[in-house]
Scaffold this motif. Structure first.
Motif, PDB file in Angstrom:
ATOM      1  N   THR A  20     -20.914 -34.157  17.883  1.00 11.69           N
ATOM      2  CA  THR A  20     -20.503 -35.035  16.780  1.00 11.69           C
ATOM      3  C   THR A  20     -21.632 -35.201  15.770  1.00 11.69           C
ATOM      4  O   THR A  20     -21.404 -35.232  14.548  1.00 11.69           O
ATOM      5  CB  THR A  20     -20.077 -36.406  17.322  1.00 11.69           C
ATOM      6  OG1 THR A  20     -19.020 -36.234  18.266  1.00 11.69           O
ATOM      7  CG2 THR A  20     -19.616 -37.317  16.205  1.00 11.69           C
ATOM      8  N   HIS A  21     -22.860 -35.307  16.257  1.00 10.31           N
ATOM      9  CA  HIS A  21     -24.006 -35.408  15.347  1.00 10.31           C
ATOM     10  C   HIS A  21     -24.150 -34.137  14.510  1.00 10.31           C
ATOM     11  O   HIS A  21     -24.504 -34.194  13.334  1.00 10.31           O
ATOM     12  CB  HIS A  21     -25.285 -35.673  16.142  1.00 10.31           C
ATOM     13  CG  HIS A  21     -25.281 -36.982  16.867  1.00 10.31           C
ATOM     14  ND1 HIS A  21     -25.239 -37.072  18.236  1.00 10.31           N
ATOM     15  CD2 HIS A  21     -25.291 -38.261  16.427  1.00 10.31           C
ATOM     16  CE1 HIS A  21     -25.251 -38.343  18.607  1.00 10.31           C
ATOM     17  NE2 HIS A  21     -25.278 -39.085  17.512  1.00 10.31           N
ATOM     18  N   GLN A  63     -21.593 -34.350  11.760  1.00  4.83           N
ATOM     19  CA  GLN A  63     -22.011 -35.307  10.733  1.00  4.83           C
ATOM     20  C   GLN A  63     -23.101 -34.726   9.841  1.00  4.83           C
ATOM     21  O   GLN A  63     -23.066 -34.878   8.618  1.00  4.83           O
ATOM     22  CB  GLN A  63     -22.497 -36.597  11.397  1.00  4.83           C
ATOM     23  CG  GLN A  63     -21.401 -37.402  12.062  1.00  4.83           C
ATOM     24  CD  GLN A  63     -21.952 -38.614  12.790  1.00  4.83           C
ATOM     25  OE1 GLN A  63     -23.155 -38.703  13.075  1.00  4.83           O
ATOM     26  NE2 GLN A  63     -21.064 -39.563  13.109  1.00  4.83           N
ATOM     27  N   HIS A 111     -21.829 -32.299   7.330  1.00  4.78           N
ATOM     28  CA  HIS A 111     -21.258 -32.963   6.158  1.00  4.78           C
ATOM     29  C   HIS A 111     -22.326 -33.189   5.095  1.00  4.78           C
ATOM     30  O   HIS A 111     -22.105 -32.934   3.900  1.00  4.78           O
ATOM     31  CB  HIS A 111     -20.626 -34.292   6.584  1.00  4.78           C
ATOM     32  CG  HIS A 111     -20.182 -35.148   5.442  1.00  4.78           C
ATOM     33  ND1 HIS A 111     -19.059 -34.863   4.687  1.00  4.78           N
ATOM     34  CD2 HIS A 111     -20.709 -36.286   4.920  1.00  4.78           C
ATOM     35  CE1 HIS A 111     -18.919 -35.784   3.760  1.00  4.78           C
ATOM     36  NE2 HIS A 111     -19.901 -36.658   3.884  1.00  4.78           N
ATOM     37  N   TYR A 112     -23.505 -33.675   5.489  1.00  5.52           N
ATOM     38  CA  TYR A 112     -24.589 -33.884   4.534  1.00  5.52           C
ATOM     39  C   TYR A 112     -25.115 -32.559   3.991  1.00  5.52           C
ATOM     40  O   TYR A 112     -25.519 -32.462   2.830  1.00  5.52           O
ATOM     41  CB  TYR A 112     -25.723 -34.670   5.205  1.00  5.52           C
ATOM     42  CG  TYR A 112     -25.411 -36.136   5.392  1.00  5.52           C
ATOM     43  CD1 TYR A 112     -25.615 -37.043   4.357  1.00  5.52           C
ATOM     44  CD2 TYR A 112     -24.907 -36.609   6.599  1.00  5.52           C
ATOM     45  CE1 TYR A 112     -25.325 -38.385   4.519  1.00  5.52           C
ATOM     46  CE2 TYR A 112     -24.613 -37.948   6.773  1.00  5.52           C
ATOM     47  CZ  TYR A 112     -24.826 -38.834   5.728  1.00  5.52           C
ATOM     48  OH  TYR A 112     -24.531 -40.164   5.895  1.00  5.52           O
TER      49      TYR A 112
END
Length: 465
Positions: free
Chosen positions: A217-218, A221, A224-225
């Motif tokens: 999940t990290h 995330q 995304h950045y």
């Protein structure tokens, strides 16, 4: 040579001069014999009565019917001139009354109101004298005074209009200054937001990330950045292309197939984003540009922990400063390799008119431009994403979707889903089971971490009807 004839003096006279000439002619025409020049509006019947009694001869004035008409006409002209002058004065006083309303000035309002009342009284007195045939006035003097009064009232009206326009102009200037201030504040706010979104500080949510708690999940995330910085670089690159008068349609056809149709002009950015992502993520797990010899690490959890340490070390740093201080680091070599591969020499020369950035990069230094700053931030996040991927215990693979593949919600995410899958299309009975939308090209590659899939982002063809 024929002599130039001067223009008529009557046409070139001013209004005041014409009035003065009228007064002189009026004096000659009426031939008034009184000492003070005052005329009284006379009746033609009285003139006929006096003529019949005295046999057509007057004892005081040698009156003729033409003299009476001329005298009456002179009196009426003076009356009308005085009436118009009073109306003009009322107009000027009313304009002054309006002007005194904003800003409120009680003294000016009272003065203007009194001026209106005085002029209305004068008009009422003229009406009474006219009805009773008691207009004892001098036509010559009245015409001159009326003309002076009218000109003064007009000047006062124009002055009031000028003041009003100046006040409106100042008000608009104040409004413009206020809007400029708001615009500057908005621009500064947007820049601060953009800086927060693109700078390393936007990754602060990963400051407290601990290695034992690390999971896919990290990775999703942080991806995304990373994609956010890629889009910022793509926008900057497109702006530079437009400034250099590039044909964006021709550039897009060099990236994707010429038969690709974009329903919206803004969709062309997906093609450039696809090109940048393909270049930056190429060899994500196998390319030596990612895995250099001085990056050789032991296997197992020790390797994962060391890669996570690299992630934590580079994440808060400014990429330009790090590159200038560590020109021989793995990240510097990766950034240099990707820049030279992504920004072709002809492209750089076309965009900037020279190859200075390329020469500086080849010499191991850092170009001081906004374009390279955006590229360096993007390169840093791609590099950190790779470090984060190899910090996980599971194997990480990257995949692209082939052209004309069927859309799968498990492995793919449409970048224009709101456009291509409208309710009308989904409920249209003319679309059969064999007319599903197909993949035109991959915008962002997908990742598989163990049994976890991070969807790729694809551009789809609309369903065929």
């Amino acid at each position: 040579m024929e002599a130039i004839k001067p223009k008529s003096s009557v046409k070139s006279k001013t209004r005041f001069a014409r009035t003065f000439q009228k007064v002189i002619n009026l004096r000659n025409a009426t031939r008034i014999a009184s000492s003070n020049g005052i005329c009284v509006l006379a009746s033609h019947d009285k003139f006929k009565e006096d003529s019949s009694v005295h046999g057509g001869k007057s004892q005081i004035f040698d009156r003729t019917e033409e003299d009476v008409k001329a005298r009456n006409r002179a009196v009426m002209e003076a009356l009308v001139a005085k009436l118009f002058a009073s109306v003009t004065s009322i107009k000027a006083a009313y304009a002054e009354l309006q002007m005194a309303q904003s800003p409120y000035n009680s003294d000016a309002i009272q003065a203007a109101d009194q001026a209106v009342v005085d002029e209305l009284k004068n008009i009422s007195e003229l009406k009474r004298s006219f009805l009773k045939k008691e207009l004892d006035l001098s036509p010559q003097v009245t015409l001159m005074l009326s003309e002076i009064q009218e000109q003064q009232s007009l000047m006062k009206t124009y002055e009031i209009m000028i003041k009003k326009l100046q006040a409106e102009s100042e008000q608009k200037d104040t409004g413009i200054a206020s809007l400029k201030k708001k615009l500057g504040e908005s621009v500064s706010f947007n820049k601060s937001l953009e800086k927060k979104l693109t700078a390393s500080g936007s990754l602060s949510m990963f400051d407290n990330l601990q290695f034992p708690l690390l999971n896919p999940t990290h990775f999703a995330q942080f991806l995304h950045y990373t994609l956010r910085s890629i889009r910022n670089f793509v926008k900057l690159m497109i702006r530079e292309m437009e400034s250099a008068s590039w044909n964006l349609d021709a550039a897009v056809q060099c990236i994707v197939d010429s038969d690709t149709i974009f329903p919206e002009p803004t969709h062309r950015s997906f093609a450039f984003e696809s090109f940048v992502c393909k270049t930056m993520f190429e060899g994500f797990t196998t390319d030596p540009s990612f895995i250099l010899q001085n990056d050789s690490l032991p296997l197992g959890k020790q390797q994962n922990h060391l890669m996570f340490d690299k992630f934590k070390k580079l994440k808060p740093l400014n990429p330009k400063i790090f590159l200038s201080q560590n020109p021989n680091s793995s990240f510097a070599k990766f950034t240099r390799s990707k820049y030279l591969h992504l920004v072709h020499a002809k492209m750089e020369c076309s965009l900037f008119g020279n190859l200075n950035q390329r020469k500086i990069m080849s010499a191991g230094r850092v170009p001081d431009t906004a374009f390279f700053a955006a590229f360096a931030e993007m390169s840093k996040r791609v590099w950190l994403l790779r470090c984060l991927a190899f910090s996980l215990n599971d194997d990480v693979t990257i995949f692209q979707v082939r052209k004309n593949s069927r859309f799968s919600e498990v492995y793919m995410q449409c970048v224009t889903e709101e456009t291509l899958f409208s309710p009308a299309d989904m409920n249209d009975s003319t679309i059969g089971s064999g007319s599903e939308p197909r993949v035109r090209f991959t915008v962002v590659p997908g990742f598989k971490i163990g049994h976890t899939v991070v969807q790729s982002r694809v551009y789809l063809s609309p369903p065929s009807r």
